[in-house]
Design a protein around this motif. Structure first.
Motif, PDB file in Angstrom:
ATOM      1  N   UNK A 836       0.845  -1.184   0.000  1.00  0.00           N
ATOM      2  CA  UNK A 836       0.000   0.000   0.000  1.00  0.00           C
ATOM      3  C   UNK A 836       0.887   1.244   0.000  1.00  0.00           C
ATOM      4  N   UNK A 837       0.557   2.164  -0.889  1.00  0.00           N
ATOM      5  CA  UNK A 837       1.228   3.455  -0.930  1.00  0.00           C
ATOM      6  C   UNK A 837       0.289   4.488  -0.325  1.00  0.00           C
ATOM      7  N   UNK A 838       0.758   5.226   0.681  1.00  0.00           N
ATOM      8  CA  UNK A 838       0.003   6.275   1.375  1.00  0.00           C
ATOM      9  C   UNK A 838      -1.028   5.724   2.334  1.00  0.00           C
ATOM     10  N   UNK A 839      -0.813   4.517   2.811  1.00  0.00           N
ATOM     11  CA  UNK A 839      -1.710   3.927   3.796  1.00  0.00           C
ATOM     12  C   UNK A 839      -1.223   2.559   4.215  1.00  0.00           C
ATOM     13  N   UNK A 840      -2.064   1.856   4.978  1.00  0.00           N
ATOM     14  CA  UNK A 840      -1.689   0.547   5.497  1.00  0.00           C
ATOM     15  C   UNK A 840      -2.948  -0.307   5.601  1.00  0.00           C
ATOM     16  N   UNK A 844      -6.224  -8.104   1.931  1.00  0.00           N
ATOM     17  CA  UNK A 844      -6.510  -7.630   0.574  1.00  0.00           C
ATOM     18  C   UNK A 844      -7.826  -6.878   0.491  1.00  0.00           C
ATOM     19  N   UNK A 845      -8.820  -7.268   1.267  1.00  0.00           N
ATOM     20  CA  UNK A 845     -10.113  -6.631   1.143  1.00  0.00           C
ATOM     21  C   UNK A 845     -10.441  -5.664   2.246  1.00  0.00           C
ATOM     22  N   UNK A 846      -9.503  -5.398   3.128  1.00  0.00           N
ATOM     23  CA  UNK A 846      -9.776  -4.567   4.297  1.00  0.00           C
ATOM     24  C   UNK A 846      -9.800  -3.091   3.941  1.00  0.00           C
ATOM     25  N   UNK A 847     -10.403  -2.308   4.823  1.00  0.00           N
ATOM     26  CA  UNK A 847     -10.418  -0.857   4.641  1.00  0.00           C
ATOM     27  C   UNK A 847      -9.054  -0.291   5.011  1.00  0.00           C
ATOM     28  N   UNK A 848      -8.645   0.799   4.369  1.00  0.00           N
ATOM     29  CA  UNK A 848      -7.327   1.357   4.628  1.00  0.00           C
ATOM     30  C   UNK A 848      -7.268   2.086   5.971  1.00  0.00           C
ATOM     31  N   UNK A 849      -6.082   2.193   6.502  1.00  0.00           N
ATOM     32  CA  UNK A 849      -5.814   2.980   7.694  1.00  0.00           C
ATOM     33  C   UNK A 849      -4.481   3.679   7.561  1.00  0.00           C
ATOM     34  N   UNK A 850      -4.143   4.473   8.588  1.00  0.00           N
ATOM     35  CA  UNK A 850      -2.853   5.162   8.629  1.00  0.00           C
ATOM     36  C   UNK A 850      -2.589   5.933   7.339  1.00  0.00           C
TER      37      UNK A 850
END
Length: 879
Positions: A836-840, A844-850
């Motif tokens: 992931x670029x610009x997040x974490x 594969x199907x999870x919502x982004x964080x950080x």
């Protein structure tokens, strides 16, 4: 050439640094024979409009019909509306001016509101301090007081002798755009810490716009930079209709590889010099149009988009440009997507080079819709011309004028001839001769007697009843000219770097006897192959001198200095003598072990083995950079002279060989590289060769890049890039490097990832390069053990982050300098989770964080720990 101010173009490109000369080639057309004239394309007339100009660099039409002509040595002349004769009083005369070599007045640009404020801007090299600067002046009628000068921008380091650039214009945004040359230090073009080899963008009052792409406030960047990687872009213009800014960028001196380029300016773009010319691959903006030298010298003169009404409709919207060295004008057509759709010859219509069209170094469109261009005429004093190309409904006549004899004592009877003049449609011609002494004749082939001694300029006008065409002037010298004698140096003498060449001479007139110092004028020119660099001009007196530098323009190829003394005697008659002095040359042979690798001489890459012919005592910077050839990585081991990988050498008095020895090392296993240079779309292309393309999620914004032409801006709430797992990304590894260029635009709490991957749902991070509570963070996990380190991170400037792990130590580098390290052992586990670029995201199907707020460019992942020197190469823009 620029578009006139009344079209809002504010283009006013300058000859900048007269570097025009720097790569230009005279091609033997320093002056036109009296019996020759330009043959225009069908439907156009090419004619001499004004003569007697001293080293004209630029023509600037004003909204009220006046025409300004910029002359290198500090004078701007004004031609009243409709008149081809300049006023005797200069429009501007700058006295604090450095004029040696290519320095002097470089360009002028009228303010968008010139008609009411009378303000205009001049880019020139001041004498004290010796700096390139932009000053604002306010005119009063047809003249300007120096007391109105306000310096709005000035370089922070002293100017060199050449490659000053000089295209200056007002954009549709009201900002001033200035193109600058590399000033003979090619490597500076790639550095954001100086203004050389760049396009600068400043406010009209000299302040710097905060939205410039490399603006970092108190950081090391020059905030005024808008684009970089240019060699000598001394012509630029804007099409006010589309807002496009065009740049003509002159190519290098190696005729086998040099390329002339026309660019459409892009925010933050890198145009490649000196690493490469023209189409260079990822990270470098490709030109709109380019043409190679192929062994024939060339020097592109950036032009303008035609928006007048005089030319036929097919020409409207065309971009006209010239070549100073080849004496040609062409035009380009471009579609709405900035794609080239056509290239057409204009002058001459058949595209033949080296014709009698003059040394074209600037073009502009007048209020009448005609093209005006200045002919530098080889830089000879008083030989410059302003020419005009106008459209005509009927094909004009061709006029040829000759005279015999052209010199002799009074009374002198001269036979004039119009032989060779004709009308292409067969119409009868009428003639009008102006003998230059207030006498005229309508005969086709008249005879005229001059009873008064002096020089006379004669012109013939031929008319077919619809169109009239004026010949180039013929000079008739009546009387006995003086004798000019150069007493030193001796023609054929040699010089070395560090020498001072002193010249002296005398003049004698048959009537006046020995001439005073005020009647003697010196011109010194540096000839390099077929092109010319002015060194000294307009120097009065019996003696003078100039120094041979140890750095600056090189002496490769056929080079010499021409020293000319002109004596002016009774009745204004002149005579000249020229001597030439030559460099004491030595051959430097360059080799590598193994052979076939690239070395850099003064920043220019060349493949070994090669020979560089140079001047004894001249200094060069030689570099042995790390490089990859045919899948093998080579790093520098030693130079045969014991110097560092990059060091300065002084050419010896005899031939020498320099060899750089390299060691082969394992190639960095690059498994992901996302330049973000696509310009549009939802795909981020991986150029590592592993095809690990990314997908833009929630529309990150495409913005100007720190490296290359593009980067992505993220909002800190939803936008990110997802790179799905693959064979090259999923494997376990005992070493890794993660790098990226990052610009933080605001503080954020908690973790904020730049490049990350988690090992599984709730399993924690495999690695994460980013920030935690506004501090740098590089975290690596092996098994159940992890290590993280970092420090305070700045805002609003680009920084380069690189995290490495080599199986024993975790290291974090900021802008190429190691800041932190800590021990760690073990293997980073494999995973199928995405990068992931610009997040974490931990699945594969999870919502982004950080999620990160700011800009990211060039994220990379390597399968090994890069060394400090390799990371330094990345910071410097290398691959």
């Amino acid at each position: 050439m620029r578009m006139p101010a009344w079209f809002g173009t504010r283009l006013f490109d300058a000859l900048g640094t007269l570097v025009l000369l720097s790569l230009l080639v005279l091609s033997g057309v320093a002056g036109l024979p009296s019996a020759s004239r330009a043959t225009p394309p069908p439907g156009f007339v090419n004619e001499v409009y004004t003569t007697g100009l001293d080293q004209p660099l630029q023509v600037v039409p004003a909204p009220d019909g006046r025409i300004f002509v910029v002359q290198k040595a500090g004078i701007i002349r004004v031609l009243p509306t409709g008149s081809p004769t300049p006023l005797a009083q200069p429009f501007l005369s700058i006295t604090n001016l450095y004029t040696e070599h290519e320095a002097g007045i470089l360009t002028m640009a009228l303010a968008p509101d010139f008609a009411t404020t009378r303000q205009y801007y001049v880019y020139y090299t001041s004498l004290t301090p010796k700096r390139n600067r932009i000053s604002r002046f306010t005119a009063s009628g047809n003249t300007t007081s120096l007391a109105t000068e306000t310096v709005i921008w000035q370089d922070t380091v002293d100017a060199s002798n050449a490659h000053h650039g000089g295209g200056m214009l007002f954009g549709n945004d009201g900002k001033i755009y200035l193109t600058t040359g590399d000033q003979l230090t090619p490597a500076d073009s790639q550095l954001l810490t100086n203004t050389r080899g760049k396009v600068l963008r400043i406010n009209r009052n000299g302040t710097i716009p905060a939205d410039n792409p490399f603006h970092d406030g108190a950081g090391p960047n020059k905030d005024e930079i808008w684009a970089y990687g240019l060699r000598n872009p001394y012509r630029a213009s804007i099409d006010p209709v589309t807002g496009r800014i065009f740049i003509g960028n002159v190519g290098g001196n190696l005729q086998a590889t040099a390329v002339e380029q026309v660019h459409i300016l892009a925010r933050g773009a890198n145009y490649g010099w000196p690493t490469c010319e023209a189409s260079c691959g990822p990270g470098v903006a490709a030109p709109l149009y380019a043409y190679p030298h192929d062994g024939v010298q060339a020097a592109v003169i950036g032009g303008f988009v035609y928006r007048g009404r005089q030319f036929p409709a097919e020409y409207v919207g065309s971009y006209f440009f010239a070549d100073y060295a080849r004496n040609t004008i062409k035009r380009l057509t471009v579609d709405a997507m900035n794609q080239l759709t056509g290239v057409f010859n204009f002058e001459p219509a058949n595209g033949a080079i080296n014709g009698p069209y003059g040394n074209i170094n600037d073009l502009a469109m007048g209020v009448d819709g005609a093209i005006y261009y200045v002919d530098f005429a080889g830089g000879q004093p008083g030989a410059g011309k302003l020419r005009r190309i106008r459209a005509t409904a009927n094909q004009p006549p061709v006029v040829v004028a000759s005279a015999r004899p052209q010199a002799g004592d009074a009374p002198l009877t001269v036979a004039f001839s119009s032989a060779g003049s004709f009308d292409p449609r067969g119409a009868s011609l009428t003639y009008s001769w102006d003998f230059g002494d207030n006498s005229r004749s309508t005969a086709a082939n008249p005879s005229h007697t001059y009873n008064v001694r002096g020089p006379y300029s004669v012109r013939l006008t031929a008319s077919n009843g619809t169109n009239s065409v004026v010949s180039d002037p013929i000079t008739i010298n009546v009387g006995v000219p003086p004798v000019a004698t150069v007493t030193a140096p001796v023609s054929g003498a040699q010089f070395a770097a560090g020498d001072t060449i002193t010249f002296s001479g005398t003049g004698r007139d048959p009537t006046l006897g020995n001439l005073p110092a005020a009647a003697l004028e010196w011109t010194v020119s540096f000839r390099h192959e077929g092109h010319v660099h002015p060194v000294v001009s307009g120097l009065k007196g019996t003696t003078g001198s100039f120094a041979i530098g140890r750095t600056g323009h090189d002496y490769t190829g056929n080079t010499s200095y021409e020293i000319t003394l002109t004596a002016t005697g009774a009745n204004g008659l002149k005579a000249s003598q020229t001597v030439s002095v030559f460099p004491r040359k030595v051959n430097l042979s360059f080799a590598t072990a193994p052979a076939g690798l690239q070395l850099r001489v003064d920043g220019i890459p060349r493949t070994t083995p090669f020979v560089h012919d140079t001047l004894a005592g001249f200094q060069h910077v030689i570099e042995a950079p790390p490089q990859t050839v045919a899948g093998t990585r080579y790093t520098f081991t030693r130079w045969s002279d014991g110097g560092a990988a990059s060091h300065t050498i002084t050419a010896p008095q005899s031939a020498a060989t320099l060899t750089a020895t390299y060691s082969a090392v394992a190639v960095p296993a690059l498994v992901l590289r996302l330049p973000f240079d696509e310009g549009s779309g939802t795909t981020a292309l991986d150029v590592s060769g592993q095809r690990n393309n990314g997908t833009l999620v929630n529309a990150p914004t495409r913005v100007a890049g720190r490296i290359g032409s593009g980067a992505l801006a993220f909002n800190g709430t939803s936008r990110h890039v997802r790179v799905n797992g693959s064979t090259s990304l999923n494997k376990a590894r005992q070493a890794i490097t993660v790098t990226a260029w990052v610009l933080r635009t605001a503080n954020q709490t908690g973790w904020r990832a730049i490049v990350s991957r988690q090992e599984g749902t709730g399993g924690g991070d495999h690695f994460i390069l980013g920030f935690n509570n506004n501090n740098f963070r590089w975290l690596v996990k092996t098994g159940t053990v992890s290590a993280q380190l970092g420090g305070a991170a700045p805002l609003n400037r680009w920084i380069h982050l690189a995290g490495t792990y080599d199986g024993s130590t975790v290291k974090l580098y900021v802008d190429g300098v190691q800041q932190f390290s800590t021990p760690l052992t073990g293997t980073i586990a494999g995973s199928t989770n995405p990068i992931i670029i610009a997040g974490n995201i931990n699945a594969a199907g999870a919502a982004p964080g950080e999620l990160f707020l700011g800009r990211i460019d060039e994220p990379r992942i390597y399968d090994r720990a890069l060394s400090a020197s390799e990371i330094a190469v990345l910071v410097q823009g290398g691959s």
